[in-house]
Design a protein around this motif. Structure first.
Motif, mmCIF file in Angstrom:
data_model
loop_
_atom_site.group_PDB
_atom_site.id
_atom_site.type_symbol
_atom_site.label_atom_id
_atom_site.label_comp_id
_atom_site.label_asym_id
_atom_site.label_seq_id
_atom_site.Cartn_x
_atom_site.Cartn_y
_atom_site.Cartn_z
ATOM 1 N N HIS A 213 0.823 -1.215 0.000
ATOM 2 C CA HIS A 213 0.000 0.000 0.000
ATOM 3 C C HIS A 213 0.855 1.263 0.000
ATOM 4 O O HIS A 213 0.492 2.266 -0.591
ATOM 5 N N MET A 214 2.022 1.190 0.655
ATOM 6 C CA MET A 214 2.855 2.389 0.729
ATOM 7 C C MET A 214 3.399 2.763 -0.639
ATOM 8 O O MET A 214 3.457 3.930 -0.998
ATOM 9 N N GLN A 215 3.739 1.728 -1.425
ATOM 10 C CA GLN A 215 4.236 2.017 -2.765
ATOM 11 C C GLN A 215 3.119 2.528 -3.664
ATOM 12 O O GLN A 215 3.320 3.444 -4.463
ATOM 13 N N LEU A 216 1.938 1.939 -3.492
ATOM 14 C CA LEU A 216 0.790 2.389 -4.277
ATOM 15 C C LEU A 216 0.488 3.858 -4.000
ATOM 16 O O LEU A 216 0.332 4.665 -4.928
ATOM 17 N N LEU A 217 0.458 4.209 -2.710
ATOM 18 C CA LEU A 217 0.159 5.592 -2.339
ATOM 19 C C LEU A 217 1.228 6.535 -2.868
ATOM 20 O O LEU A 217 0.926 7.645 -3.325
ATOM 21 N N ASN A 218 2.481 6.076 -2.798
ATOM 22 C CA ASN A 218 3.570 6.903 -3.295
ATOM 23 C C ASN A 218 3.448 7.125 -4.802
ATOM 24 O O ASN A 218 3.625 8.241 -5.306
ATOM 25 N N ASP A 219 3.093 6.051 -5.518
ATOM 26 C CA ASP A 219 2.893 6.175 -6.964
ATOM 27 C C ASP A 219 1.740 7.120 -7.274
ATOM 28 O O ASP A 219 1.817 7.930 -8.199
ATOM 29 N N TRP A 220 0.669 6.987 -6.513
ATOM 30 C CA TRP A 220 -0.483 7.872 -6.700
ATOM 31 C C TRP A 220 -0.072 9.323 -6.507
ATOM 32 O O TRP A 220 -0.416 10.183 -7.304
ATOM 33 N N ARG A 221 0.670 9.571 -5.446
ATOM 34 C CA ARG A 221 1.066 10.942 -5.175
ATOM 35 C C ARG A 221 1.886 11.495 -6.336
ATOM 36 O O ARG A 221 1.623 12.586 -6.843
ATOM 37 N N ASN A 222 2.892 10.716 -6.761
ATOM 38 C CA ASN A 222 3.738 11.180 -7.860
ATOM 39 C C ASN A 222 2.917 11.430 -9.113
ATOM 40 O O ASN A 222 3.097 12.434 -9.808
ATOM 41 N N SER A 223 1.984 10.498 -9.382
ATOM 42 C CA SER A 223 1.181 10.615 -10.593
ATOM 43 C C SER A 223 0.296 11.862 -10.547
ATOM 44 O O SER A 223 0.215 12.619 -11.527
ATOM 45 N N VAL A 224 -0.332 12.099 -9.420
ATOM 46 C CA VAL A 224 -1.260 13.228 -9.312
ATOM 47 C C VAL A 224 -0.509 14.547 -9.247
ATOM 48 O O VAL A 224 -0.770 15.472 -10.010
ATOM 49 N N VAL A 225 0.487 14.618 -8.343
ATOM 50 C CA VAL A 225 1.135 15.899 -8.092
ATOM 51 C C VAL A 225 2.043 16.278 -9.251
ATOM 52 O O VAL A 225 2.115 17.434 -9.648
ATOM 53 N N ARG A 226 2.742 15.291 -9.820
ATOM 54 C CA ARG A 226 3.739 15.637 -10.835
ATOM 55 C C ARG A 226 3.194 15.552 -12.251
ATOM 56 O O ARG A 226 3.581 16.315 -13.113
ATOM 57 N N ASP A 227 2.307 14.576 -12.512
ATOM 58 C CA ASP A 227 1.838 14.403 -13.887
ATOM 59 C C ASP A 227 0.392 14.847 -14.075
ATOM 60 O O ASP A 227 -0.092 14.930 -15.208
#
Lengths: 330, 128
Positions: free
Chosen positions: B57-71
């Motif tokens: 879950h931690m990696q998923l959340l991290n990916d989500w954050r990167n995807s939303v905030v950066r892309d």
């Protein structure tokens, strides 16, 4: 020879866990029995060997010093390099144990063109050794989060320092990278430098591979082959409070990590790793160089019957006076 | 030279340090403590399978954050093809609204300090 034997042994150990836990399913053997046995061997073994060393008499001081010893008050004494009191010894020992001072002083002699001997410092071994040992200590302290409940405050302190850069999730620890680099250097040094390769034995390679295995399995477990750390902590606190519980479904990577650690612990008292205790018992480091200030009597001397000058004079005083010899007491 | 005292003191210090987890747990008396799982959730099924979520879950959340905030990409396609809005506040916390029970129990137990709440508002369910 020693290299391949050691590597082969570590691979066998890993395969052993694959068989034992992965195929046969001996979770309680690998999770409870072996850790307890290894810890027992470690504790008893270390205490036994330190006790054995401590019983060896060290009658005389061995002043391997490189500083001015204490003599006349107008000659400046170097209490660090040639300590004459306990304080000096403590400082020298602390620098040795915490900063590996004698390794820092390591020099290398080299023949340059025209037979000319050149001496130079070599600091790489010291640097890699220091990085390795300190990383190992920090990693051990970090592991307390699995061993204790409630978790002591300093664990979080070290952990947040270690993961300061917050790279990735879960956070990449600096010590993990440093210890991998340091162990790799310490290994390559044995393989690449011909003289060191010549004197390296299985007993030198095996601990390196074992520790490398422990570190790699730990890093892989944290970042790639996820295990259930919730259950890991349940198992660990159970072990440390003597209420071991068999937990299913932790993940094979954990058992490999644990088994390699257990091997390291059990191997410890029989190996060169005992330098952990031995460094404190180095006679050339932990004895004050006060041979000229105090008389050190050999403890196993046979009790020789002596006749001191005072007793001699007491016996012959009258006769000495009669022939006009000078006497100390009238 | 008799160093018996020093040797014994050294050995005792060594044993105390090595066995720190044992006596610390005994003194603390909470070694047997394991947090009760309380998965508070409205839906039957999370974004991914329970096994996947527990491990990653931690990696998923991290990916989500990167995807939303950066892309700026906000749509997550799960392994089973369902689409979700990548949002901690709206998707995750919609079901798991009780941070104290759902997040903190395990995180505190294994000393994990996620940085979610540096930015996100702690959900209502947490209030006592």
């Amino acid at each position: 020879m020693g290299l391949w034997f050691s590597l082969f042994t570590v691979v066998i150990l890993v395969l052993f866990v694959f068989m034992g836990v992965g195929v046969v399913g001996l979770n309680s053997l690998f999770g409870i029995v072996i850790p307890y046995a290894a810890l027992l061997v470690f504790l008893v073994g270390v205490v036994y060997r330190v006790g054995k060393w401590a019983r060896a008499p060290v009658p005389f001081r061995i002043p391997t010093t490189c500083g001015q010893q204490k003599s006349h008050p107008w000659i400046k004494a170097n209490n660090l390099e040639s300590p004459y009191n306990t304080l000096g010894v403590i400082v020298r020992m602390a620098l040795e144990v915490l900063l590996f001072r004698s390794l820092f002083r390591n020099t290398r002699a080299e023949l340059r063109d025209g037979p000319r001997v050149v001496y130079g410092g070599t600091k790489w071994l010291w640097l890699a050794g220091l990085a390795f040992h300190w990383s190992f200590l920090l990693i051990l302290i970090r592991h307390l989060r699995f061993f204790t409940e409630p978790i002591p405050f300093f664990v979080n302190l070290f952990e947040s320092m270690d993961g300061l850069f917050e790279i990735g999730v879960p956070t990449l620890y600096m010590t993990d990278i440093i210890i991998l680099l340091a162990v790799t250097y310490l290994f390559l040094r044995r393989v690449v430098i011909p003289q060191i390769r010549y004197i390296s034995l299985a007993a030198d390679y095996f601990p390196l591979f074992l520790i490398l295995g422990v570190v790699l399995s730990g890093v892989l477990m944290r970042h790639f082959y996820k295990v259930d750390i919730f259950k890991v902590k349940e198992l660990a606190t159970g072990l440390f409070s003597f209420h071991p519980v068999v937990t299913e479904g932790i993940g094979l990577a954990f058992y490999i990590h644990l088994f390699l650690v257990c091997t390291l612990l059990a191997y410890f008292p029989f190996s060169k790793l005992m330098h952990m205790g031995g460094v404190f018992l180095s006679p050339t480091r932990n004895l004050a160089n006060n041979n000229r200030m105090r008389r050190h009597v050999n403890p196993w001397n046979y009790p020789v019957k002596v006749h001191t000058y005072e007793e001699y004079e007491d016996e012959f005083r009258e006769k000495m006076k009669a022939v006009g010899l000078p006497v100390e007491k009238e | 030279m008799n160093n018996r005292g020093m040797i014994i003191a050294g050995i005792i210090i060594f044993l105390c340090m090595i066995t720190f987890p044992i006596w610390y747990n005994v003194v603390g008396g909470k070694a047997a403590y394991t947090p009760e799982f309380k998965i508070v959730s409205k839906e039957k099924q999370c974004v991914e399978s329970t096994k996947y979520m527990r491990a990653k879950h931690m990696q998923l959340l991290n990916d989500w954050r990167n995807s939303v905030v950066r892309d700026g990409k906000r749509t997550y396609t799960a392994l089973d093809g369902k689409k979700y809005d990548m949002s901690l506040s709206n998707t995750c916390l919609n079901c798991h609204s009780n941070k104290a029970d759902f997040c903190d129990k395990c995180h505190n137990y294994v000393e994990v300090t996620p940085t979610c709440w540096n930015c996100h508002v702690v959900p209502e369910g947490n209030k006592l």
